[in-house]
Design an enzyme around this catalytic site. Structure first.
Site, PDB file in Angstrom:
ATOM      1  CD  GLU A  26       3.239  11.965   1.270  1.00 37.95           C
ATOM      2  OE1 GLU A  26       4.134  12.055   0.429  1.00 37.95           O
ATOM      3  OE2 GLU A  26       2.979  10.900   1.874  1.00 37.95           O
ATOM      4  CD  GLU A  70       1.288   7.374   2.241  1.00 36.43           C
ATOM      5  OE1 GLU A  70       2.542   7.389   2.152  1.00 36.43           O
ATOM      6  OE2 GLU A  70       0.538   7.802   1.351  1.00 36.43           O
TER       7      GLU A  70
END
Ligand code: BMA
EC number: 3.2.1.78
Length: 365
Positions: free
Chosen positions: A180, A286
């Site tokens: 991320e 995810e």
């Protein structure tokens, strides 16, 4: 002369044939499996599944996925944040001894392990979500804290090298560091370092772990969040093909926000196209909907994304986040309204739990 050349040629062929084949490593086997499942089934993954769930902790054989769907996930996610501090338990209070035990067990059962790492900064041990200071430029080669950072990697590597199966084999795994990075919430995020600094951090991490610490049982995943619309944007932080095996995306927001589901699919297409071009694995590394306020999320959102024909034919796994009653959960416990939808989703022929994966391996090898 001709005869001599001929004999030499025959010898080369014969000796060449007899040369022992290089042994296929556990990592290579795992990579082959991840590639082979493509188009057959998407492996379902869950973070911390053996460790705890809704109102239970470390109960032998337990998992909320098993409680709801009757089987364990095929991909097992674990978190190593805290290992660099030399403490006994990770940032979510699971001891590293237990994490080792769980990963060994998952491997023994035929599952695939993946490790995330949310380290405390080596500079002042603030957590991964503290973005007050620039850290990355100080820990990459040439940075003031580079040597200290290496010690953090040493601690990480010592743990990963200690995850050894009962047959003595080092348990293979997918490492998913610095994820991320296109978001703004981590100290390695887009507001705290440049893409070049980030790439250097990623490359150094992988090189050091592979070459200095001998982690040859490791595959590596690249997992930006959802902040891209083109391939070029997706690759902004990409360290290079020689450092990455799994081309991934983390994405929560697009999968629960009305009207954004098609965005999630489009972004996965970018991920898949790149992975296929390079002969790599693609994955939704995810996802989830925090506390599952929409009970149908597993069928109407995640299920719909995985029903897209390109997604279904290509991604190898999709992992949902952890079930901590003190913080948040992403997979239902049996009494939750979403349990029946999660079960329905997981009973799809093309969404695989552990037994599906094991059967597939047994039938194809
Ligand atoms: C986040 C949250 C945190 C947790 C971290 C690492 O998404 O679940 O509570 O500490 O992941 O597992």
């Amino acid at each position: 002369m001709r005869i001599v050349v001929c004999i030499a040629f025959i010898m080369v062929v014969v000796v060449g044939c007899k040369a022992p084949k290089a042994k296929v490593t556990e990592k290579e086997k795992m990579l082959e499996v991840l590639k082979a499942v493509k188009g057959n089934g998407v492996l379902f993954g869950h973070q911390d599944t053996y460790a705890y769930g809704y109102y239970w902790k470390d109960v032998e054989g337990n998992s909320d996925v098993k409680r709801v769907a009757g089987d364990y996930p095929a991909v097992f996610g674990w978190e190593l944040g805290g290992i660099e501090k030399g403490v006994e338990a990770n940032l979510d209070t699971i001891t590293f001894d237990n994490i080792r035990k769980y990963a060994v067990k998952a491997y023994g059962q035929g599952g695939i392990n993946t490790f995330s790492w949310h380290p405390f900064s080596v500079i002042d041990r603030v957590d991964s979500w503290n973005t007050d200071k620039r850290v990355v430029d100080k820990i990459i080669p040439g940075g003031e804290f580079h040597e200290a950072f290496k010690e953090d990697l040493d601690a990480l590597a010592d743990f990963l090298n200690s995850v050894i199966a009962t047959n003595g084999v080092k348990v293979p795994f997918i490492f998913r560091p610095w994820h991320e990075m296109d978001g703004t919430w981590f100290w390695w995020g887009s507001t705290c370092c440049t893409p070049e600094e980030f790439k250097e951090l990623f490359r150094f991490t992988v090189e050091y772990l592979r070459n200095e610490k001998g982690l040859d049982q490791m595959l590596v995943a690249y997992s930006p969040d959802r902040n891209f619309y083109t391939r070029e944007e997706y690759l902004t932080w990409y360290p290079g093909d020689e450092y990455v095996d799994v081309i991934g995306m983390d994405n929560y927001y697009d999968l629960y926000t009305e009207g954004l589901l098609d965005e999630a699919v489009k972004k996965l297409h970018i991920v898949i196209e790149y992975a296929n071009e390079k002969g790599k694995v693609s994955a939704l590394t995810e996802s989830g909907y925090e506390n599952i306020p929409d009970p149908t999320w597993y069928t109407s959102k995640l299920g719909r994304v995985l029903s897209d024909s390109i997604v279904a034919a290509n991604i190898s796994y999709a992992l949902v986040w952890r079930n901590d009653p003190l913080k948040h959960f992403f997979f239902p416990y049996p009494e939750h309204a979403s349990a029946k939808y999660a079960k329905e989703f997981l009973s799809r022929k093309d969404v695989w739990l552990l037994n599906d994966l094991v059967q597939f391996k047994n039938s194809s090898h």
